[in-house]
Design a protein around this motif. Structure first.
Motif, PDB file in Angstrom:
ATOM      1  N   GLY A   1      -8.935   5.476  13.430  1.00 10.29           N
ATOM      2  CA  GLY A   1      -8.814   6.334  14.554  1.00 10.29           C
ATOM      3  C   GLY A   1      -7.533   5.934  15.452  1.00 10.29           C
ATOM      4  N   ILE A   2      -6.471   5.590  14.682  1.00 11.35           N
ATOM      5  CA  ILE A   2      -5.042   5.349  15.300  1.00 11.35           C
ATOM      6  C   ILE A   2      -4.463   6.449  14.952  1.00 11.35           C
ATOM      7  CG2 ILE A   2      -2.948   3.953  15.082  1.00 11.35           C
ATOM      8  CD1 ILE A   2      -5.542   2.189  15.936  1.00 11.35           C
ATOM      9  N   TYR A   3      -3.570   6.740  16.125  1.00  7.26           N
ATOM     10  CA  TYR A   3      -2.565   8.087  16.231  1.00  7.26           C
ATOM     11  C   TYR A   3      -1.742   7.565  14.980  1.00  7.26           C
ATOM     12  CZ  TYR A   3      -4.593   9.951  20.359  1.00  7.26           C
ATOM     13  OH  TYR A   3      -5.485  10.550  21.389  1.00  7.26           O
ATOM     14  N   PRO A   4      -1.189   8.456  13.923  1.00  6.93           N
ATOM     15  CA  PRO A   4      -0.115   8.209  12.945  1.00  6.93           C
ATOM     16  C   PRO A   4       1.243   8.535  13.574  1.00  6.93           C
ATOM     17  CG  PRO A   4      -1.162  10.452  12.592  1.00  6.93           C
ATOM     18  CD  PRO A   4      -1.998   9.947  13.816  1.00  6.93           C
ATOM     19  N   ILE A   5       1.311   7.421  14.046  1.00  6.32           N
ATOM     20  CA  ILE A   5       2.837   7.560  14.954  1.00  6.32           C
ATOM     21  C   ILE A   5       3.811   6.672  13.819  1.00  6.32           C
ATOM     22  CG2 ILE A   5       4.512   6.898  16.635  1.00  6.32           C
ATOM     23  CD1 ILE A   5       2.108   7.587  18.471  1.00  6.32           C
ATOM     24  N   PRO A   6       4.910   7.014  13.388  1.00  9.01           N
ATOM     25  CA  PRO A   6       5.549   6.011  12.432  1.00  9.01           C
ATOM     26  C   PRO A   6       5.805   4.533  13.245  1.00  9.01           C
ATOM     27  CG  PRO A   6       6.455   8.214  12.263  1.00  9.01           C
ATOM     28  CD  PRO A   6       5.416   8.096  13.302  1.00  9.01           C
ATOM     29  N   PHE A   7       5.656   3.635  12.512  1.00 12.01           N
ATOM     30  CA  PHE A   7       5.815   2.250  12.925  1.00 12.01           C
ATOM     31  C   PHE A   7       4.767   1.658  13.908  1.00 12.01           C
ATOM     32  CE2 PHE A   7       7.789  -1.026  15.735  1.00 12.01           C
ATOM     33  CZ  PHE A   7       7.909  -2.108  14.702  1.00 12.01           C
ATOM     34  N   PHE A   8       4.803   2.438  14.836  1.00  9.36           N
ATOM     35  CA  PHE A   8       4.136   2.162  16.139  1.00  9.36           C
ATOM     36  C   PHE A   8       2.212   2.356  15.559  1.00  9.36           C
ATOM     37  CE2 PHE A   8       7.757   3.386  18.351  1.00  9.36           C
ATOM     38  CZ  PHE A   8       7.968   2.063  19.270  1.00  9.36           C
TER      39      PHE A   8
ATOM     40  N   LEU B   1       0.727  -1.079   0.018  1.00  7.68           N
ATOM     41  CA  LEU B   1      -0.122   0.008   0.206  1.00  7.68           C
ATOM     42  C   LEU B   1       0.970   1.234  -0.005  1.00  7.68           C
ATOM     43  CD1 LEU B   1      -2.657  -1.007   2.562  1.00  7.68           C
ATOM     44  CD2 LEU B   1      -2.912  -1.151   0.195  1.00  7.68           C
ATOM     45  N   ASP B   2       0.451   2.188  -0.847  1.00  7.70           N
ATOM     46  CA  ASP B   2       1.174   3.641  -0.933  1.00  7.70           C
ATOM     47  C   ASP B   2       1.294   4.207   0.511  1.00  7.70           C
ATOM     48  OD1 ASP B   2       2.193   5.922  -2.731  1.00  7.70           O
ATOM     49  OD2 ASP B   2       0.807   6.921  -1.274  1.00  7.70           O
ATOM     50  N   ILE B   3       2.326   4.853   0.967  1.00  5.33           N
ATOM     51  CA  ILE B   3       2.221   5.298   2.204  1.00  5.33           C
ATOM     52  C   ILE B   3       1.317   6.262   2.424  1.00  5.33           C
ATOM     53  CG2 ILE B   3       4.067   7.498   1.535  1.00  5.33           C
ATOM     54  CD1 ILE B   3       3.991   5.532   4.971  1.00  5.33           C
ATOM     55  N   ASN B   4       0.882   7.063   1.526  1.00  7.35           N
ATOM     56  CA  ASN B   4      -0.589   7.880   1.837  1.00  7.35           C
ATOM     57  C   ASN B   4      -1.734   7.118   2.216  1.00  7.35           C
ATOM     58  OD1 ASN B   4       0.916  10.465   1.653  1.00  7.35           O
ATOM     59  ND2 ASN B   4       0.883  10.018  -0.806  1.00  7.35           N
ATOM     60  N   VAL B   5      -1.650   6.262   1.589  1.00  5.83           N
ATOM     61  CA  VAL B   5      -3.175   5.090   1.968  1.00  5.83           C
ATOM     62  C   VAL B   5      -2.785   4.620   3.344  1.00  5.83           C
ATOM     63  CG1 VAL B   5      -4.083   3.006   1.162  1.00  5.83           C
ATOM     64  CG2 VAL B   5      -3.297   4.397  -0.696  1.00  5.83           C
ATOM     65  N   GLN B   6      -1.651   4.135   3.665  1.00  7.69           N
ATOM     66  CA  GLN B   6      -1.676   3.530   5.077  1.00  7.69           C
ATOM     67  C   GLN B   6      -2.038   4.619   6.111  1.00  7.69           C
ATOM     68  OE1 GLN B   6       2.257   1.903   5.794  1.00  7.69           O
ATOM     69  NE2 GLN B   6       2.603   1.071   3.673  1.00  7.69           N
ATOM     70  N   PHE B   7      -1.690   5.870   5.767  1.00  6.79           N
ATOM     71  CA  PHE B   7      -1.947   6.964   6.673  1.00  6.79           C
ATOM     72  C   PHE B   7      -3.354   7.351   6.780  1.00  6.79           C
ATOM     73  CE2 PHE B   7       2.632   7.733   7.245  1.00  6.79           C
ATOM     74  CZ  PHE B   7       2.686   8.199   8.491  1.00  6.79           C
ATOM     75  N   SER B   8      -3.924   7.177   5.587  1.00  6.79           N
ATOM     76  CA  SER B   8      -5.603   7.267   5.307  1.00  6.79           C
ATOM     77  C   SER B   8      -6.061   6.222   6.250  1.00  6.79           C
ATOM     78  CB  SER B   8      -5.865   7.345   4.004  1.00  6.79           C
ATOM     79  OG  SER B   8      -5.324   8.441   3.434  1.00  6.79           O
TER      80      SER B   8
ATOM     81  N   LEU C   1      -2.573  -0.619  14.197  1.00  6.23           N
ATOM     82  CA  LEU C   1      -3.551  -0.790  13.328  1.00  6.23           C
ATOM     83  C   LEU C   1      -3.555  -2.187  12.948  1.00  6.23           C
ATOM     84  CD1 LEU C   1      -5.745   0.161  11.139  1.00  6.23           C
ATOM     85  CD2 LEU C   1      -3.669   0.533   9.541  1.00  6.23           C
ATOM     86  N   LEU C   2      -2.730  -2.916  12.521  1.00  4.22           N
ATOM     87  CA  LEU C   2      -2.841  -4.345  12.173  1.00  4.22           C
ATOM     88  C   LEU C   2      -3.329  -5.304  13.353  1.00  4.22           C
ATOM     89  CD1 LEU C   2       0.543  -4.816  10.243  1.00  4.22           C
ATOM     90  CD2 LEU C   2      -1.681  -4.501   9.265  1.00  4.22           C
ATOM     91  N   LYS C   3      -3.095  -4.995  14.533  1.00  6.65           N
ATOM     92  CA  LYS C   3      -3.265  -5.760  15.759  1.00  6.65           C
ATOM     93  C   LYS C   3      -4.678  -5.549  16.055  1.00  6.65           C
ATOM     94  CE  LYS C   3      -1.052  -8.030  17.896  1.00  6.65           C
ATOM     95  NZ  LYS C   3      -0.901  -9.446  17.847  1.00  6.65           N
ATOM     96  N   ARG C   4      -5.202  -4.186  15.719  1.00  2.00           N
ATOM     97  CA  ARG C   4      -6.568  -3.914  15.801  1.00  2.00           C
ATOM     98  C   ARG C   4      -7.386  -4.574  15.177  1.00  2.00           C
ATOM     99  NH1 ARG C   4     -10.704  -0.313  14.070  1.00  2.00           N
ATOM    100  NH2 ARG C   4     -12.103   0.534  15.774  1.00  2.00           N
TER     101      ARG C   4
END
Length: 276
Positions: free
Chosen positions: A183-190, A170-177, A195-198
């Motif tokens: 509703g996940i805080y957009p902290i790099p890596f974490f 996925l494009d990085i912009n899509v990941q942040f979208s 998101l994946l755990k949720r």
């Protein structure tokens, strides 16, 4: 082997019930004093109930996290109440951590009371909101997340089959979208990890909640549509129930990445006047 079939109260059901203060106790005398000002007493009880509810969820979260880490249980062995908490901790965790740290400190009850009055959505979590506030804030969050992300994601992926099979593709912009959508805080890596755990917990919750949909209260239905980023604002309880049922059917055969984008592709049932 330990028995994990014990029935726990679902977090979506609201604050756990509590016994009234014992007559003659300090809390009994304090509430008797506050009874001279009904609104102040109601605020006090909202803080106390919210605190118990918040601590209960935090306790459940760490207990499950410990079991999973030690290999005592797997995700498919968790209960619906435990899964609800795990899903929400991915988004509410930072606020709940601050609340739990502050609560034991002197005068914190009054600080939280002030926050309930002036900044309930900004400072506190759902544990300290009224049912009306939960409805309003949940709806606003779903609307905001959809408004900001769905148009762009729909343009890129018109149907589930268009979605890449791997999250890394996925494009990085899509990941942040997707972080904003869920509703996940957009902290790099974490942020991506949470998101994946949720998603993992939510997919399991879908499986387990299917046979329980008919028994859910309206409060629980609102919560379950909210965590899946589905609009519920104009639906009756029966319509919410049907929407949740359709979601579970729709999401059951999606890949992990498709599931993250499921709110984009899910078409909520169209209800006629008969159900309104």
């Amino acid at each position: 082997m330990a028995d994990f079939t014990k029935k726990f109260r679902a977090s979506s059901a609201g604050p756990p019930p509590s016994d009234p203060p014992k007559e003659g106790s300090l809390m009994f005398k304090y509430e008797k004093l506050l009874s001279q000002w009904p609104k102040v007493l109601a605020l006090h009880r909202m803080v106390m109930n919210g605190s118990r509810w918040c601590f209960s969820d935090v306790k459940s979260y760490f207990s499950v996290k410990s079991d999973l880490y030690k290999g005592i249980r797997k995700i498919d062995q968790l209960t619906v109440p435990e899964l609800e908490v795990q899903v929400q901790m991915m988004t509410e965790g930072p606020k709940m951590a601050v609340v739990c740290i502050l609560l034991p400190l002197p005068l914190t009850v009054y600080i939280i009371g002030a926050a309930i009055i002036f900044f309930p959505r900004l400072v506190l979590t759902r544990h300290f909101w009224s049912d009306e506030q939960r409805f309003e804030y949940f709806h606003r969050e779903v609307y905001d997340s959809q408004f900001r992300t769905l148009p762009g994601l729909i343009t890129l992926y018109k149907k589930p089959q268009d979605v890449p099979q791997k999250f890394e593709d996925l494009d990085i912009n899509v990941q942040f979208s997707l972080l904003r959508l869920h509703g996940i805080y957009p902290i790099p890596f974490f942020g991506m990890k949470r998101l994946l755990k949720r998603m993992e917990f939510l997919k399991e919750l879908d499986k387990q909640i299917r046979p329980k949909i008919n028994s859910l209260t309206e409060r629980q239905l609102i919560f379950n549509l909210y965590i899946r980023r589905l609009d519920f604002s104009l639906l009756t309880a029966d319509q919410m129930r049907e929407t949740l049922r359709k979601w579970v059917e729709f999401s059951s055969n999606l890949s992990n990445v498709q599931y993250l984008l499921a709110p984009v592709h899910f078409k909520q049932p169209a209800f006629g006047d008969k159900m309104m």
